[in-house]
Design a protein around this motif. Structure first.
Motif, mmCIF file in Angstrom:
data_model
loop_
_atom_site.group_PDB
_atom_site.id
_atom_site.type_symbol
_atom_site.label_atom_id
_atom_site.label_comp_id
_atom_site.label_asym_id
_atom_site.label_seq_id
_atom_site.Cartn_x
_atom_site.Cartn_y
_atom_site.Cartn_z
ATOM 1 N N CYS A 67 -10.423 -47.633 6.636
ATOM 2 C CA CYS A 67 -10.326 -46.737 5.492
ATOM 3 C C CYS A 67 -9.531 -45.504 5.905
ATOM 4 N N LEU A 68 -8.373 -45.326 5.321
ATOM 5 C CA LEU A 68 -7.500 -44.204 5.663
ATOM 6 C C LEU A 68 -8.104 -42.893 5.183
ATOM 7 N N ARG A 69 -8.051 -41.896 6.048
ATOM 8 C CA ARG A 69 -8.618 -40.601 5.694
ATOM 9 C C ARG A 69 -7.631 -39.747 4.914
ATOM 10 N N SER A 70 -6.358 -39.825 5.249
ATOM 11 C CA SER A 70 -5.341 -38.981 4.617
ATOM 12 C C SER A 70 -4.742 -39.684 3.395
ATOM 13 N N ASP A 71 -4.194 -38.866 2.460
ATOM 14 C CA ASP A 71 -3.452 -39.443 1.338
ATOM 15 C C ASP A 71 -1.941 -39.236 1.492
ATOM 16 N N ASP A 72 -1.519 -38.732 2.651
ATOM 17 C CA ASP A 72 -0.099 -38.525 2.941
ATOM 18 C C ASP A 72 0.428 -39.725 3.741
ATOM 19 N N PRO A 73 1.496 -40.402 3.274
ATOM 20 C CA PRO A 73 1.980 -41.621 3.940
ATOM 21 C C PRO A 73 2.355 -41.434 5.407
ATOM 22 N N GLU A 74 2.957 -40.301 5.758
ATOM 23 C CA GLU A 74 3.319 -40.082 7.158
ATOM 24 C C GLU A 74 2.072 -39.918 8.017
ATOM 25 N N GLN A 75 1.121 -39.151 7.528
ATOM 26 C CA GLN A 75 -0.129 -38.979 8.264
ATOM 27 C C GLN A 75 -0.895 -40.298 8.344
ATOM 28 N N GLN A 76 -0.863 -41.070 7.265
ATOM 29 C CA GLN A 76 -1.517 -42.382 7.266
ATOM 30 C C GLN A 76 -0.914 -43.280 8.344
ATOM 31 N N THR A 77 0.399 -43.231 8.487
ATOM 32 C CA THR A 77 1.071 -44.044 9.498
ATOM 33 C C THR A 77 0.592 -43.676 10.891
ATOM 34 N N ARG A 78 0.502 -42.381 11.157
ATOM 35 C CA ARG A 78 0.026 -41.939 12.466
ATOM 36 C C ARG A 78 -1.449 -42.311 12.676
ATOM 37 N N GLU A 79 -2.218 -42.291 11.595
ATOM 38 C CA GLU A 79 -3.613 -42.727 11.679
ATOM 39 C C GLU A 79 -3.707 -44.169 12.164
ATOM 40 N N VAL A 80 -2.898 -45.032 11.552
ATOM 41 C CA VAL A 80 -2.925 -46.454 11.905
ATOM 42 C C VAL A 80 -2.462 -46.665 13.342
ATOM 43 N N LEU A 81 -1.398 -45.969 13.731
ATOM 44 C CA LEU A 81 -0.897 -46.091 15.101
ATOM 45 C C LEU A 81 -1.960 -45.678 16.121
ATOM 46 N N SER A 82 -2.675 -44.605 15.813
ATOM 47 C CA SER A 82 -3.702 -44.118 16.738
ATOM 48 C C SER A 82 -4.939 -45.008 16.715
ATOM 49 N N ARG A 83 -5.384 -45.359 15.529
ATOM 50 C CA ARG A 83 -6.615 -46.148 15.386
ATOM 51 C C ARG A 83 -6.520 -47.483 16.119
ATOM 52 N N PHE A 84 -5.344 -48.142 16.013
ATOM 53 C CA PHE A 84 -5.191 -49.468 16.596
ATOM 54 C C PHE A 84 -4.342 -49.462 17.873
ATOM 55 N N ASP A 85 -4.102 -48.258 18.393
ATOM 56 C CA ASP A 85 -3.413 -48.105 19.686
ATOM 57 C C ASP A 85 -2.075 -48.853 19.683
ATOM 58 N N LEU A 86 -1.207 -48.511 18.723
ATOM 59 C CA LEU A 86 0.015 -49.281 18.486
ATOM 60 C C LEU A 86 1.303 -48.594 18.944
ATOM 61 N N TYR A 87 1.194 -47.417 19.521
ATOM 62 C CA TYR A 87 2.419 -46.698 19.871
ATOM 63 C C TYR A 87 3.311 -47.502 20.821
ATOM 64 N N ASN A 88 2.708 -48.283 21.689
ATOM 65 C CA ASN A 88 3.493 -49.065 22.645
ATOM 66 C C ASN A 88 3.912 -50.425 22.088
ATOM 67 N N SER A 89 3.554 -50.699 20.838
ATOM 68 C CA SER A 89 3.899 -51.981 20.218
ATOM 69 C C SER A 89 4.976 -51.847 19.153
ATOM 70 N N VAL A 90 5.518 -50.639 19.001
ATOM 71 C CA VAL A 90 6.555 -50.407 17.992
ATOM 72 C C VAL A 90 7.805 -51.223 18.332
ATOM 73 N N SER A 91 8.367 -51.870 17.317
ATOM 74 C CA SER A 91 9.587 -52.668 17.484
ATOM 75 C C SER A 91 10.500 -52.362 16.299
ATOM 76 N N LEU A 92 11.330 -51.346 16.450
ATOM 77 C CA LEU A 92 12.120 -50.820 15.337
ATOM 78 C C LEU A 92 13.105 -51.838 14.771
ATOM 79 N N PHE A 93 13.235 -51.788 13.443
ATOM 80 C CA PHE A 93 14.254 -52.551 12.720
ATOM 81 C C PHE A 93 14.137 -54.058 12.930
#
Length: 251
Positions: free
Chosen positions: A161-187
């Protein structure tokens, strides 16, 4: 007349986001009759069960099927990313370490951001709640939502359940919650449809791109699902700035 029993609950870390102010970060007295399941009690107090990773009753790890006893002391913890709890009772079959998401109808901008970063994010603005739940269960996808109600559905095993209603903040929430910063694969994902993007030869799509793009650019990619074509045009620097903001870790 049914005998009233009591138990004490304590919720930790971000699970307190779901509690009223007078119950945050403190012991909560819970009254009950009979012997209800601990899962039902947790949700009655306001916390959706997919947000919970570990339950300790009187210091012992238990599952959602544990039935409350009079005098129990219950500690409820969220997902751990840096602590290995595999030796304790798992509350769901196994973690989804290859994260795939399905988003509710209000999260279109978040879906686009996640796709931009290379994550598999299903989204349509006409999904019903039952459709989202079926997709989550059948395709083993994590539900992302702002609606606590959908996460309290018994069939749901993985959700946030996302806490923020701002899309950029929501994105950072998901990255932090699921520890995804090292799994980013752009484009690597199509922002429009979630399909996979692959490199294509210019001559193969010559008749599908603007004349100026064909003249000044040689590197093109195309979505395998919808056919959308991508190249590093004048908008690319703006997109890079956006990505930098999305990937900025919060203190």
């Amino acid at each position: 007349m049914k005998t009233k029993h009591t138990a004490w609950f304590r919720f930790y870390e971000e699970l307190n986001d779901f509690l009223p102010r007078d119950k945050k970060k403190r012991d909560i007295l819970y009254e009950f009759s009979g012997h209800p399941g601990v899962k039902d009690a947790i949700e009655a107090l306001g916390v959706p069960h997919p947000e919970v990773e570990l339950i300790l009753v009187n210091g012992k790890s238990v599952g959602f099927d544990y039935h409350l006893q009079h005098g129990d002391r219950v500690s409820v913890y969220p997902m751990f990313e840096s602590l290995d709890v595999r030796s304790l009772i798992r509350l769901r079959p196994q973690p989804l370490r290859i994260p795939r998401f399905v988003l509710d109808v209000h999260l279109g901008k978040l879906a686009a951001n996640l796709r931009l970063l290379g994550f598999d994010a299903l989204y349509r603005n006409d999904y019903s709640d039952p459709q989202i739940i079926d997709i989550s269960v059948n395709e083993r996808r994590i539900i992302l939502t702002r609606d606590r109600g959908i996460l309290k559905t018994g069939a749901v095993t993985h959700g946030y359940c996302l806490r923020s209603d701002d899309p950029e903040q929501q994105t950072r929430e998901v990255l932090s919650r699921f520890d995804l910063y090292n799994s980013v694969s752009l484009f690597t994902r199509c922002v429009k449809c979630n399909g996979k993007i692959v490199q294509v030869e210019k001559h193969a799509i010559q008749d599908q791109i603007p004349e100026k793009a064909a003249k000044y650019y040689d590197d093109f990619h195309q979505c395998q699902s919808c056919g959308q074509i991508y190249w590093k045009g004048s908008h690319f620097s703006k997109m890079q700035k956006k990505i930098k903001k999305l990937l900025k870790r919060e203190n």
